[in-house]
Design a protein around this motif. Structure first.
Motif, PDB file in Angstrom:
ATOM      1  N   TRP A 107       0.799  -1.215   0.000  1.00 37.28           N
ATOM      2  CA  TRP A 107       0.000   0.000   0.000  1.00 37.28           C
ATOM      3  C   TRP A 107       0.839   1.276   0.000  1.00 37.28           C
ATOM      4  O   TRP A 107       0.435   2.286  -0.578  1.00 37.28           O
ATOM      5  CB  TRP A 107      -0.921   0.037   1.227  1.00 37.28           C
ATOM      6  N   PHE A 108       1.986   1.240   0.676  1.00 33.56           N
ATOM      7  CA  PHE A 108       2.678   2.484   0.999  1.00 33.56           C
ATOM      8  C   PHE A 108       4.103   2.610   0.473  1.00 33.56           C
ATOM      9  O   PHE A 108       4.766   3.602   0.775  1.00 33.56           O
ATOM     10  CB  PHE A 108       2.682   2.677   2.525  1.00 33.56           C
ATOM     11  N   PHE A 147     -11.570   4.059 -12.486  1.00 32.82           N
ATOM     12  CA  PHE A 147     -10.704   2.989 -11.980  1.00 32.82           C
ATOM     13  C   PHE A 147     -11.226   1.656 -12.500  1.00 32.82           C
ATOM     14  O   PHE A 147     -12.370   1.281 -12.221  1.00 32.82           O
ATOM     15  CB  PHE A 147     -10.678   2.986 -10.448  1.00 32.82           C
ATOM     16  N   ASP A 148     -10.410   0.931 -13.250  1.00 28.05           N
ATOM     17  CA  ASP A 148     -10.822  -0.327 -13.878  1.00 28.05           C
ATOM     18  C   ASP A 148     -10.642  -1.480 -12.890  1.00 28.05           C
ATOM     19  O   ASP A 148      -9.512  -1.931 -12.648  1.00 28.05           O
ATOM     20  CB  ASP A 148      -9.985  -0.579 -15.128  1.00 28.05           C
ATOM     21  N   PRO A 149     -11.739  -1.999 -12.294  1.00 31.66           N
ATOM     22  CA  PRO A 149     -11.616  -3.066 -11.292  1.00 31.66           C
ATOM     23  C   PRO A 149     -11.288  -4.425 -11.896  1.00 31.66           C
ATOM     24  O   PRO A 149     -10.981  -5.369 -11.166  1.00 31.66           O
ATOM     25  CB  PRO A 149     -12.999  -3.078 -10.641  1.00 31.66           C
ATOM     26  N   HIS A 150     -11.372  -4.534 -13.213  1.00 25.45           N
ATOM     27  CA  HIS A 150     -11.050  -5.788 -13.879  1.00 25.45           C
ATOM     28  C   HIS A 150      -9.560  -5.883 -14.202  1.00 25.45           C
ATOM     29  O   HIS A 150      -9.044  -6.977 -14.427  1.00 25.45           O
ATOM     30  CB  HIS A 150     -11.865  -5.935 -15.163  1.00 25.45           C
ATOM     31  N   LYS A 151      -8.895  -4.750 -14.193  1.00 27.20           N
ATOM     32  CA  LYS A 151      -7.470  -4.721 -14.527  1.00 27.20           C
ATOM     33  C   LYS A 151      -6.588  -4.473 -13.307  1.00 27.20           C
ATOM     34  O   LYS A 151      -5.455  -4.963 -13.247  1.00 27.20           O
ATOM     35  CB  LYS A 151      -7.212  -3.637 -15.573  1.00 27.20           C
ATOM     36  N   PHE A 152      -7.134  -3.732 -12.325  1.00 30.69           N
ATOM     37  CA  PHE A 152      -6.327  -3.334 -11.182  1.00 30.69           C
ATOM     38  C   PHE A 152      -6.925  -3.866  -9.878  1.00 30.69           C
ATOM     39  O   PHE A 152      -8.105  -4.217  -9.823  1.00 30.69           O
ATOM     40  CB  PHE A 152      -6.199  -1.810 -11.129  1.00 30.69           C
ATOM     41  N   ALA A 155      -4.962  -2.944  -3.960  1.00 32.85           N
ATOM     42  CA  ALA A 155      -3.623  -2.448  -3.629  1.00 32.85           C
ATOM     43  C   ALA A 155      -3.196  -1.348  -4.589  1.00 32.85           C
ATOM     44  O   ALA A 155      -2.581  -0.348  -4.187  1.00 32.85           O
ATOM     45  CB  ALA A 155      -2.614  -3.598  -3.650  1.00 32.85           C
ATOM     46  N   HIS A 156      -3.534  -1.491  -5.868  1.00 28.42           N
ATOM     47  CA  HIS A 156      -3.257  -0.415  -6.825  1.00 28.42           C
ATOM     48  C   HIS A 156      -3.986   0.864  -6.414  1.00 28.42           C
ATOM     49  O   HIS A 156      -3.429   1.963  -6.473  1.00 28.42           O
ATOM     50  CB  HIS A 156      -3.711  -0.817  -8.234  1.00 28.42           C
ATOM     51  N   MET A 157      -5.248   0.704  -6.004  1.00 29.80           N
ATOM     52  CA  MET A 157      -6.040   1.864  -5.623  1.00 29.80           C
ATOM     53  C   MET A 157      -5.405   2.597  -4.448  1.00 29.80           C
ATOM     54  O   MET A 157      -5.254   3.831  -4.461  1.00 29.80           O
ATOM     55  CB  MET A 157      -7.472   1.444  -5.270  1.00 29.80           C
ATOM     56  N   VAL A 158      -5.008   1.847  -3.421  1.00 27.27           N
ATOM     57  CA  VAL A 158      -4.421   2.475  -2.241  1.00 27.27           C
ATOM     58  C   VAL A 158      -3.079   3.108  -2.578  1.00 27.27           C
ATOM     59  O   VAL A 158      -2.763   4.212  -2.118  1.00 27.27           O
ATOM     60  CB  VAL A 158      -4.272   1.460  -1.096  1.00 27.27           C
TER      61      VAL A 158
END
Length: 332
Positions: A107-108, A147-152, A155-158
């Motif tokens: 995440w960080f 934000f593409d939830p099928h590709k990412f 953890a990518h979002m955070v």
């Protein structure tokens, strides 16, 4: 270029300044309006600021587990201003900040604007700071549909949020005035929900509340679908009362305009500057911050997972009758 100050460990296990005992003298260079706000809201003046910086540096120097940490004023003032110059509270937040970086590297850490996946999410317009401020507060604008939830993954979002906020937190105007968040939830899908476990949502919210040195002033939600409402309601239930009272939900853009001056919004939401133009400017800012962002990974604190209170806190059971995910939630 601004030089980051780090305190490294020497061979005897004690921390020193690596032969460089100097710390650049801090000079308050912001407008009088920020100086007045800092005095009124944060109890900040020249004397308190100097004493607090000295005390926080001394605490870092003597901490048995902190092996390397930034000690420059912009970094330490993140924590002191968030905690209104309570050095014990700022010290605790800094310790937690360093600890979560070790506990959740997914995440960080590795907050690289040139990372192809993070760059693609930024390019899509998922998260961008607006050009104009909300009565001094920096506005972070997000659009779930970008934000593409099928590709990412979650953890990518955070990591995108971490990268963006880390690029902004050394700005002293942001430290003093805080942040406003505007979230357009149109385009939010059930596939976004499936990215998250309940435990991860609980833990990331704990990180935001208790370890991130930011003054969260208001959180505005627009276009919440039936798919999103359950997730948002659950997240709100985990917040402290102060943050709960700073959440606003709108059924229409007109309702948002009644709360936020529409001139500061992207053109697509009633403002004057297209979101794409705002994004291009911010991408240049991110690029200029790349070295600073990557250097954050040099900081290090030793953690004993058996005795660390934060580890125990994060590992607590949720105590709810669900299977640890949102997959069984019924959406009306």
């Amino acid at each position: 270029m601004k030089v980051m100050r780090f305190i490294p460990v020497n061979y005897h296990g004690k921390m020193g300044l690596g032969g460089d005992s100097s710390v650049e003298e801090y000079v308050f260079q912001l407008p009088e309006s920020e100086k007045k706000k800092a005095q009124e809201e944060l109890r900040e003046d020249e004397s308190i600021r100097k004493q607090s910086l000295d005390q926080l540096r001394e605490w870092i120097l003597k901490h048995p587990n902190i092996k390397k940490c930034r000690t420059d004023a912009p970094f330490l003032l993140r924590f002191l201003r968030t905690k209104k110059f309570s050095v014990p509270q700022a010290s605790e937040m800094l310790e937690r900040y360093l600890t979560i970086r070790q506990l959740y590297p997914q995440w960080f850490t590795k907050l690289d604007p040139e990372d192809p996946e993070l760059a693609e999410i930024i390019d899509a317009g998922y998260l961008v700071p607006l050009l104009e401020r909300d009565e001094g507060k920096l506005v972070l604008f997000s659009n779930a549909g970008k934000f593409d939830p099928h590709k990412f993954t979650s953890a990518h979002m955070v990591r995108v949020h971490s990268m963006v906020t880390e690029a902004l937190m050394d700005d002293e105007v942001n430290q003093i005035n805080g942040y406003t968040y505007i979230n357009d939830e149109s385009g939010f899908q059930m596939s976004h929900i499936s990215l998250w476990s309940l435990t991860d949502i609980r833990n990331i919210l704990r990180c935001i509340q208790n370890t991130t040195p930011m003054r969260h002033k208001a959180n505005h939600f627009l276009n919440i679908s039936s798919s999103a409402i359950k997730l948002i309601e659950f997240a709100i239930s985990l917040l402290n009362e102060k943050l709960k009272n700073r959440i606003f939900i709108y059924k229409s853009l007109d309702e948002l305009h009644a709360k936020i001056d529409k001139k500061i919004l992207p053109k697509e939401y009633g403002g004057e500057v297209p979101l794409a133009d705002m994004l291009e400017g911010f991408k240049k800012q991110l690029k200029s911050k790349r070295d600073d962002l990557l250097a954050l990974d040099d900081m290090y604190i030793e953690i004993d997972e058996k005795t660390c209170p934060l580890v125990s806190e994060m590992n607590e059971e949720l105590g709810i009758g669900l299977d640890g995910s949102f997959k069984k939630l019924t959406v009306d």
